[in-house]
Scaffold this active site. Structure first.
Site, PDB file in Angstrom:
ATOM      1  N   HIS A 169      62.969  51.730  29.028  1.00  0.00           N
ATOM      2  CA  HIS A 169      63.379  50.140  29.210  1.00  0.00           C
ATOM      3  C   HIS A 169      63.248  50.076  31.004  1.00  0.00           C
ATOM      4  CE1 HIS A 169      66.530  46.890  29.291  1.00  0.00           C
ATOM      5  NE2 HIS A 169      66.387  47.107  30.493  1.00  0.00           N
ATOM      6  N   GLU A 170      63.851  51.275  31.658  1.00  0.00           N
ATOM      7  CA  GLU A 170      63.743  51.111  32.973  1.00  0.00           C
ATOM      8  C   GLU A 170      62.353  51.366  33.712  1.00  0.00           C
ATOM      9  OE1 GLU A 170      66.366  49.837  34.487  1.00  0.00           O
ATOM     10  OE2 GLU A 170      67.540  50.116  32.839  1.00  0.00           O
ATOM     11  N   GLY A 207      73.981  50.548  32.366  1.00  0.00           N
ATOM     12  CA  GLY A 207      73.429  51.872  31.802  1.00  0.00           C
ATOM     13  C   GLY A 207      72.497  52.566  32.608  1.00  0.00           C
ATOM     14  N   ALA A 208      71.706  51.587  33.370  1.00  0.00           N
ATOM     15  CA  ALA A 208      70.745  52.014  34.451  1.00  0.00           C
ATOM     16  C   ALA A 208      70.263  51.010  35.334  1.00  0.00           C
ATOM     17  CB  ALA A 208      69.633  52.750  33.779  1.00  0.00           C
ATOM     18  N   GLU A 257      64.969  41.363  31.788  1.00  0.00           N
ATOM     19  CA  GLU A 257      65.659  42.295  30.670  1.00  0.00           C
ATOM     20  C   GLU A 257      65.144  42.248  29.385  1.00  0.00           C
ATOM     21  OE1 GLU A 257      67.438  44.148  31.724  1.00  0.00           O
ATOM     22  OE2 GLU A 257      67.667  43.683  33.834  1.00  0.00           O
TER      23      GLU A 257
END
Length: 830
Positions: free
Chosen positions: A290-291, A256-257, A313
């Site tokens: 999140h990132e 996703g990233a 994570e």
């Protein structure tokens, strides 16, 4: 290729102190390779030997302290450094490196829309050695100075602010101490949107062909970015530790990233070319959050070895959802987490390949790569959410901030993390960690209601071993509205309980884990299940409905609820659903795994008819235009379950769904793919659509449609493209695989089922982990739910020489197949 073991990494970390990398890349040498020159300054703490990793197309020269080393000494990916003396050294390496088409290392992509080329790095785990020579392990942090020579008209992005030098090359500012896998470069004729926030340069980047779509959403993306940035500075005492914040949306990205410090790379599917739902926009916001959380947890403080990857994570997953809820307009992302992400975790945790959230036996990098699954993300985030509820948010954040202060710009372990949390509370965090982080499997909670003299008590029966803090929702029928359920109260429980909990008169529904704070499968008592069957859509809160739908899904997968009963519940209650995440999650399970794997081929047509009727009900309900997201979900799924081509073919001709929406590229390709499955289109129509949409997404759509055609030659060509050659990029490979297997074409593709196993083994060995995972996920014949397919797969696992990535993915798919066989067998005995 040799993989790095934990023992080797520990010995090398004890032996070396790495100070600085100077990396010079030349991207002007052609389409196949680029030049990579690296100087590494390091100190040996004693006399001895070690090695550096590198995967070159050509190793031209190596010098150590000015003395040449033999390039022929490179063995696989290891260059030995022998007879080092204690003290400082400099290693220089000059090599040509191969571009990638699998999303690993330095990926190269040419945009079919305009012919422009882009490259970017994805160095996670052990792929830095595909780009430059490195001591490739996370606990040998160093300063990186990167320069890049690029074609004219290109912009180069990196971890630090970049500027063009007098000689035309791009120079990135030196990084703080970071791990090798976090180094990032992205180069090409980017379209950029630049701004500044709190004194730092912020920017968004994408391919030029996507510029109008990025510009349309730039305000939203930057608003989310600024809001999350500010919220993290309220939560965390350590300021953002890097000199800029770039977000690059790059093509053919596998994940996703990726949380590269100062240069986060995202799959450019997040630059929306077509209409999307608000839940999809929420997902993009969550990924941004999140990132960004990784900038602190993962980049500022980094794991010592890959057994603690869950910490990166799980923390980012928890913070991503929580911060999205707190700081953006998307106030209910935990509903999507409950109905989608937790299901991913529950499924992974019930397979033979399950592992603890914090595994102890991660012996090498190949093993570590296998742990990027629903356990490390969804279960780990659920555990941290449970921990925050148990400790209280104040003590939880105090422990986190202690962790950052103790280990900033360094590395840490699970023990370090638990010690930091323990410093902020009197609770026994170490015991909690043993119960939650070192165990496997899913607990199951069932309400037991006892009645004495008209007064009831509640006990949560636990099949499992973990302690749980949760709420039990007590719901009654609304006397003013027969179809509604009203919340009487939520009762807080600590499971196991010391005594039954008084709850007064018997509720119509007792729902354990109302609010979804813990991680466990749920069951219902008989009276509550009857209320769910008749009144699910009357529950007032979307998250509560998500918890119930998840419980029904689990019951189907465990063989305790017939698939037909789940479909009946969907047909009864989903027409009244208002939450987009719930509607999408229920329809995805019903139209996917349930209909394609759990129901027999004989029962599938009736299921498709039921789902078609359900989607038509949603379309009728949304004709007023007030629920465009819900209508889009209904249109997408009606296309996917269409058993007859006439209606959707007419939509394609007209360019619109009656009453809207107009068909954008995503819907046009979706319709054409379904028409291909049904044998209602041909190569001429696919070519015409590709001429209309020659973009990268259009190329993928055409590959998917061609592979889906019910024609022996089309199937042969698709199979050869996937397994005989290496020309397909990771995205085109996946698109072809997605089109190939279709339940409607079982007889046509029957001969390919036994071919899959040996062909996948050879492919994985040849093309590496990313394609191995894609092959196991998308090329697996999941529609062939029979004992013969299972036996073929088990024999491959037992006798085949499988790469670790393929072995893990195949083991998971075979367990899903075995579960589907058990579910089908249960239907025959009813």
């Amino acid at each position: 290729m040799s993989v790095l073991t934990r023992d080797e990494a520990q010995l090398r970390a004890q032996f070396l102190d790495v100070h600085q990398y100077t990396v010079d890349l030349d991207l002007t040498t052609g389409a196949e390779t680029f030049d990579s020159r690296t100087a590494i300054r390091f100190t040996a703490r004693a006399d001895g030997d070690t090695f550096v990793e590198l995967k070159p197309a050509e190793l031209r020269s190596v010098t150590l302290d000015g003395q040449p080393l033999d390039p022929e000494s490179l063995s696989e990916n290891r260059l030995p450094l022998k007879n080092l003396t204690a003290g400082e050294h400099e290693l220089r390496v000059d090599a040509a490196m191969r571009y990638s088409r699998t999303g690993e290392g330095m990926h190269r992509f040419t945009d079919p829309s305009d012919g422009e080329t882009y490259v970017y790095t994805q160095l996670f785990m052990d792929d830095v050695q595909r780009v430059f020579a490195a001591f490739d392990q996370p606990d040998l942090k160093a300063v990186f100075e990167v320069s890049v020579k690029a074609p004219g008209g290109w912009t180069v992005l990196a971890n630090g602010v970049t500027a063009r030098r007098d000689d035309g090359a791009w120079q990135a500012a030196p990084t703080p101490l970071i791990s090798t896998y976090l180094v990032a470069v992205a180069a090409g004729p980017w379209h950029s949107v630049r701004t500044e926030h709190r004194g730092l340069p912020f920017a968004l980047h994408c391919r030029r062909s996507l510029a109008p779509h990025l510009d349309a959403d730039a305000d939203e993306i930057l608003d989310v970015t600024r809001a999350c940035f500010d919220r993290y500075h309220e939560k965390f005492q350590e300021p953002y530790p890097f000199d800029s914040y770039d977000q690059a949306f790059v093509p053919e990205f596998n994940a996703g990233a990726m949380e590269n410090p100062g240069l986060v790379t995202f799959r450019d599917d997040f630059v929306y070319r077509s209409a999307v739902t608000d839940t999809e926009r929420q997902t993009r916001a969550m990924v941004i959050a999140h990132e960004m959380a990784h900038m602190w947890f993962g980049d500022l403080v980094t794991l010592k070895w890959w057994d603690d990857i869950w910490l990166n994570e799980s923390f980012a997953e928890y913070m991503g959802y929580q911060t999205t809820a707190e700081a953006t307009r998307f106030t209910d992302p935990w509903t999507e987490f409950g109905v989608t992400r937790k299901a991913w975790g529950y499924d992974a945790d019930q397979r033979p390949t399950t592992h603890p959230v914090a595994p102890e036996n991660v012996d090498d990098t190949a093993s570590a790569l296998l742990n990027f699954d629903g356990i490390s993300y969804a279960k780990g985030a659920s555990a941290l959410r449970q921990l925050a509820a148990w400790l209280g948010e104040k003590d939880f954040l105090a422990g986190i901030n202690t962790h950052f202060e103790r280990h900033k710009f360094a590395n840490a372990t699970l023990a370090d993390f638990i010690d930091s949390l323990a410093s902020a509370t009197d609770r026994d965090v170490h015991a909690w960690a043993d119960s939650w982080l070192r165990t496997t499997g899913v607990d199951t909670l069932t309400p037991v209601i006892a009645s004495t003299g008209g007064t009831c008590t509640l006990t949560a029966d636990r099949a499992g071993s973990r302690p749980h803090r949760l709420s039990a929702g007590l719901y009654d029928h609304d006397v003013a509205d027969e179809g509604r359920l009203v919340l009487r109260e939520r009762v807080d429980l600590d499971v196991p309980q010391t005594a039954p909990q008084p709850i007064g008169k018997r509720p119509a529904l007792v729902l354990l884990n109302d609010g979804d704070i813990t991680y466990a499968k749920l069951r219902f008592d008989a009276a509550s299940f009857e209320t769910v069957r008749t009144g699910l859509s009357g529950l007032p809160d979307p998250l509560t409905r998500a918890v119930v739908w998840n419980a029904l899904r689990d019951a189907v997968r465990d063989g305790e609820l017939p698939p037909a009963a789940y479909l009946d519940a969907a047909r009864t209650h989903l027409p009244y659903e208002t939450d987009l995440a719930v509607a999408q999650g229920v329809l995805a399970f019903a139209a996917g795994q349930l209909t394609e794997e759990y129901l027999t081929p004989e029962d599938r047509p009736a299921a498709l008819a039921t789902l078609t009727s359900l989607c038509r009900d949603l379309l009728r309900r949304t004709e007023d235009g007030d629920h465009p997201g819900l209508r889009l979900i209904a249109v997408r799924h009606l296309i996917s379950v269409a058993a007859h081509p006439e209606t959707i073919a007419a939509w394609l001709v007209d360019g619109t769904v009656p009453g809207g929406p107009e068909l954008d590229p995503e819907l046009r390709w979706r319709i054409l793919a379904r028409l291909a499955v049904l044998g209602a289109t041909d190569e001429d129509a696919i070519a015409a659509e590709l001429a209309r949409d020659p973009s990268a997404t259009g190329q993928e759509g055409a590959a998917r449609c061609r592979a889906a055609l019910p024609d022996p030659e089309a199937k042969r060509a698709a199979w050869e493209a996937m397994f005989a050659g290496d020309d397909l990029s990771n995205y085109l490979f996946t698109a072809t695989a997605q089109g190939f297997w279709q339940p409607e074409q079982a007889d046509l593709v029957r001969e390919y089922v036994p071919r899959f196993y040996p062909d996948a083994v050879a492919l994985a060995a040849r093309r590496g982990p990313a394609i191995a995972v894609a092959a196991g996920r998308w090329c697996f014949p999941a529609h062939a739910v029979d004992a013969e397919n299972l036996a073929l797969g088990e024999a491959c696992l037992r006798d085949g020489d499988l790469t670790p990535a393929l072995r893990r993915t195949l083991a998971d798919r075979l367990d899903d197949l075995s579960r589907a066989l058990r579910v089908r067998a249960g239907q025959r005995t009813e």
